[in-house]
Design a protein around this motif. Structure first.
Motif, short mmCIF file in Angstrom:
data_model
loop_
_atom_site.label_atom_id
_atom_site.label_comp_id
_atom_site.label_asym_id
_atom_site.label_seq_id
_atom_site.Cartn_x
_atom_site.Cartn_y
_atom_site.Cartn_z
N PRO A 239 -9.93 11.12 22.57
CA PRO A 239 -8.83 11.22 21.59
C PRO A 239 -7.60 10.43 22.02
O PRO A 239 -6.84 9.96 21.18
N LEU A 240 -7.40 10.30 23.33
CA LEU A 240 -6.25 9.54 23.82
C LEU A 240 -6.35 8.08 23.37
O LEU A 240 -5.35 7.45 23.04
N ARG A 241 -7.58 7.58 23.31
CA ARG A 241 -7.75 6.19 22.85
C ARG A 241 -7.26 6.05 21.40
O ARG A 241 -6.61 5.07 21.03
N ALA A 242 -7.57 7.07 20.58
CA ALA A 242 -7.15 7.01 19.18
C ALA A 242 -5.63 7.01 19.08
O ALA A 242 -5.03 6.29 18.28
N SER A 243 -4.99 7.82 19.92
CA SER A 243 -3.55 7.91 19.87
C SER A 243 -2.89 6.63 20.40
O SER A 243 -1.91 6.13 19.82
N LEU A 244 -3.42 6.10 21.48
CA LEU A 244 -2.83 4.88 22.06
C LEU A 244 -2.93 3.71 21.08
O LEU A 244 -2.04 2.84 21.06
N ALA A 245 -3.97 3.72 20.27
CA ALA A 245 -4.10 2.65 19.27
C ALA A 245 -2.94 2.74 18.27
O ALA A 245 -2.43 1.72 17.79
N ILE A 246 -2.50 3.97 17.96
CA ILE A 246 -1.38 4.14 17.03
C ILE A 246 -0.08 3.64 17.68
O ILE A 246 0.72 2.96 17.04
N PHE A 247 0.12 3.98 18.94
CA PHE A 247 1.32 3.49 19.63
C PHE A 247 1.36 1.96 19.60
O PHE A 247 2.41 1.36 19.38
N ASP A 248 0.20 1.38 19.81
CA ASP A 248 0.11 -0.08 19.83
C ASP A 248 0.46 -0.64 18.45
O ASP A 248 1.27 -1.56 18.31
N GLU A 249 -0.14 -0.03 17.43
CA GLU A 249 0.08 -0.50 16.06
C GLU A 249 1.55 -0.34 15.64
O GLU A 249 2.09 -1.16 14.90
N ALA A 250 2.18 0.71 16.17
CA ALA A 250 3.59 0.96 15.81
C ALA A 250 4.53 -0.02 16.51
O ALA A 250 5.73 -0.04 16.22
N HIS B 130 -12.42 5.16 31.76
CA HIS B 130 -10.98 5.24 32.08
C HIS B 130 -10.31 3.86 32.05
O HIS B 130 -9.10 3.76 31.86
N GLU B 131 -11.13 2.81 32.21
CA GLU B 131 -10.56 1.45 32.17
C GLU B 131 -9.96 1.14 30.79
O GLU B 131 -9.03 0.35 30.68
N THR B 132 -10.52 1.77 29.75
CA THR B 132 -10.02 1.47 28.39
C THR B 132 -8.60 2.01 28.18
O THR B 132 -7.94 1.62 27.24
N LEU B 133 -8.19 2.92 29.05
CA LEU B 133 -6.86 3.53 28.90
C LEU B 133 -5.81 2.84 29.76
O LEU B 133 -4.61 3.01 29.56
N ARG B 134 -6.28 2.05 30.70
CA ARG B 134 -5.38 1.56 31.75
C ARG B 134 -4.21 0.72 31.21
O ARG B 134 -3.06 1.00 31.49
N GLU B 135 -4.54 -0.32 30.45
CA GLU B 135 -3.48 -1.24 30.01
C GLU B 135 -2.47 -0.54 29.10
O GLU B 135 -1.26 -0.67 29.31
N PRO B 136 -2.95 0.18 28.06
CA PRO B 136 -1.94 0.83 27.20
C PRO B 136 -1.09 1.86 27.93
O PRO B 136 0.12 1.95 27.68
N ILE B 137 -1.68 2.60 28.84
CA ILE B 137 -0.89 3.59 29.58
C ILE B 137 0.10 2.89 30.50
O ILE B 137 1.28 3.28 30.60
N ALA B 138 -0.34 1.82 31.15
CA ALA B 138 0.57 1.07 32.03
C ALA B 138 1.75 0.57 31.21
O ALA B 138 2.90 0.61 31.65
N GLY B 139 1.47 0.13 29.98
CA GLY B 139 2.55 -0.34 29.10
C GLY B 139 3.55 0.77 28.81
O GLY B 139 4.76 0.55 28.80
N LEU B 140 3.05 1.98 28.56
CA LEU B 140 3.95 3.08 28.20
C LEU B 140 4.84 3.54 29.35
O LEU B 140 5.96 4.00 29.13
#
Ligand SMILES: Cc1ncc(COP(=O)(O)O)c(C=O)c1O
Length: 549
Positions: free
Chosen positions: A439-450, A208-218
């Motif tokens: 799968p959420l990690r895959a999607s968050l990577a796209i948000f980041d790239e965008a 769950h730590e891998t999701l923390r920063e990107p989700i906090a950003g969103l």
């Protein structure tokens, strides 16, 4: 272009006669960013001859920028100059049109400078749209995010062509990267068994730590304020257990109507759980008669009216039915002035609109990840607990071992007392569900790239604005868009009330390979998303509506 005996080489400059050169210069230079090139002063015979105005004396500023020159002219003489307040319809009125990438930011800069834009920003952007198919294709060609569509699996229709997928408000599309990331964990399971909890690059124990920063950003939070866990309604219950502590005098909850049914069930059951009656304890903010969405001022009025009786306000940040984006900071501030806890259901907001939960001082929020976050059906949800509560380990909560201090988590039978983690993690109950998180990690990577929510929002505003423009062309007497017109009051979804044969229209849309949804008795919800939808899809959708009788 007609044939002439001469050739114009370039449009060199536009000259504007102004009343006050310094004032106009500061607008073109300091607000719009043109560069001051030079400041000639013209007088005498030459000035009179060039302008045809006897006795002309002119102070000039020449500005350069964006492939064009603007010449500002303040006539100091002759003295009989006229000051005419020209309207756009008056002969002699001229305009200069500029193409910008972020109209909203331009309008804000103009407003901040003390100048006033003549039309409303929403109207201006609509004026630049055209209903021609070529225009839609051109918008797609110019779209800086167009390549992100390739990163998703697009379901195919009967004709083998991708469907028009406007159902991202229900279930987002599968990122192509999701399969590999899930398979990686499948492989880890196959090869390592229990050791995969600690032995891989992405150990399951702290997955769950891998999701923390990107989700906090969103959601605009500090990392310690967010946790990905459970599903949305479960998280809502967990938050209510902590934040709904009714007393004899303060026991009411305010929600919007219509709220998503699961939220209503959850909130009513929380009320009943405290042996109270929802008929007395639940207050609903409703649209006014003959209106379709709830006014913020009416919510604020209700807050003031019931201020000392309200314990909690719980509102869907973007309403699932109307697509209305509520004014989260204003509602939060009004409620907190009266000592009320404020929570939001962000199911339709996360990944759709920019959020700043920490700065807005929201107390708590919950969301799911399968809509605009494209994380797979039933994927792991999330919760936000503001720092001031998250670090308060004395708050009551439903406890489980993953909310416990990691230092003592594995001492299990040796230290039976629950010691909450002083962050949103303190509400985590169970160990992370790897296959719903991957799968959420895959999607968050796209948000980041965008480039994050601001860039996506800029496209989304244009996409939905274009959609609304085309629906307006299709016939306002046959359709009513119940979603607010103001861009700040909506996300990407438009909810379209069809006055004539709504079910037949929905069937036509389905037959034409459109995925959207129908809410009885007559509302079609369609959500063009900036990551994978195109302007041409919006155009095709609107064409079906326009042809419907
Ligand atoms: C606004 C809103 N709240 C709550 C839910 C329920 O979510 P879950 O089934 O993940 O608990 C949904 C589902 O679509 C929703 O749209």
């Amino acid at each position: 272009m007609s044939k002439t005996l001469f050739r114009i080489i370039a449009a060199d400059h536009t000259g504007i006669t102004v009343a006050n050169l310094e004032r106009s210069l500061s607008f073109w230079r300091d607000v719009l960013g043109f560069e001051l090139s030079h400041r000639p002063h013209q007088t005498g015979n030459l000035a009179s001859e060039i302008t045809g105005v006897p006795g002309a004396e002119i102070s000039i500023a020449v500005l350069k920028g964006y492939g064009h020159k603007i010449e500002l002219l303040e006539y100091l003489a002759p003295p009989d100059r006229k000051h005419v307040d020209l309207r756009p319809c008056d002969v002699g009125s001229v305009h200069v049109a500029l193409t910008v990438d972020n109209l909203h930011a331009v309008m804000s800069a103009i407003a901040a400078s003390g100048w006033k834009a003549v039309e409303k920003e929403e109207l201006r952007s609509r004026m630049t749209f055209s209903a021609d198919e070529d225009f839609a294709l051109q918008l797609d060609a110019e779209d800086p995010l167009r390549q992100f569509r390739e990163k998703f699996h697009l379901p195919l229709g009967k004709n083998g062509r991708p469907v028009i997928y406007f159902a991202g408000n229900s279930l987002g599309l599968m990122p192509k990267g999701a399969r590999a990331i899930v398979e990686e964990e499948m492989d880890n399971w196959a090869k390592l068994g229990v050791d995969a909890h600690h032995a891989t690059g992405t150990p399951w124990y702290s997955y769950h730590e891998t999701l923390r920063e990107p989700i906090a950003g969103l959601v605009g939070a500090k990392p310690l304020e967010v946790i990905c866990m459970n599903s949305l309604t479960v998280n809502l219950h967990l938050m209510m257990v902590t934040f709904y502590q009714p007393t004899k005098s303060r026991f009411k909850i305010l929600m919007e109507e219509p709220a998503f049914p699961s939220d209503t069930y959850a909130i009513k059951s929380q009320i009943v759980h405290h042996w109270l009656d929802p008929k007395e304890a639940l207050i609903l903010a409703q649209p006014r008669k003959a209106e379709l969405t709830v006014r913020t001022e009416d919510i604020v009025d209700l807050i003031q009216k019931h201020g000392d009786q309200l314990a909690v306000i719980m509102i869907g940040g973007v309403n699932f039915f109307t697509g209305q984006l509520f004014n989260i900071p204003e509602i939060t501030a009004a409620a907190q002035n009266c000592g009320i806890i404020v929570g939001f259901d962000l199911a339709h907001a996360i990944g759709n609109v920019p959020l700043a939960l920490h700065d807005w001082n929201v107390d708590f929020a919950v969301w799911c990840s399968y809509k605009y976050l494209n994380a797979s059906p039933g994927a792991v949800a999330g919760a936000f607990v503001h720092e001031r509560h998250a670090t308060n380990t004395n708050l009551p909560r439903l406890a489980g071992w993953f909310g416990n201090d990691p230092n003592t988590r594995f001492r299990l039978h040796l230290e039976p007392e629950f010691i909450p983690v002083p962050s949103a993690d303190g509400w985590q109950i169970s160990n992370p569900p790897i296959f719903s998180m991957a799968p959420l990690r895959a999607s968050l990577a796209i948000f980041d790239e965008a480039g994050g929510m601001e860039r996506l929002r800029a496209k989304s505003i244009k996409l939905t604005g274009y959609f609304e423009f085309l629906l307006g062309q299709a016939g306002s007497n046959r359709f009513t868009v119940i979603t607010p017109r103001k861009r700040d009051a909506r996300g990407c979804q438009l909810s379209i009330l069809a006055h004539e044969h709504p079910r037949e229209l929905f069937k036509k849309l389905q037959a034409a390979g459109v995925k959207c949804d129908f809410r009885e008795p007559n509302v079609i919800r369609a959500a063009p998303t900036p990551l994978y939808n195109t302007f041409h899809e919006v155009w095709r959708f609107a064409k079906i509506l326009a042809e419907h009788q």
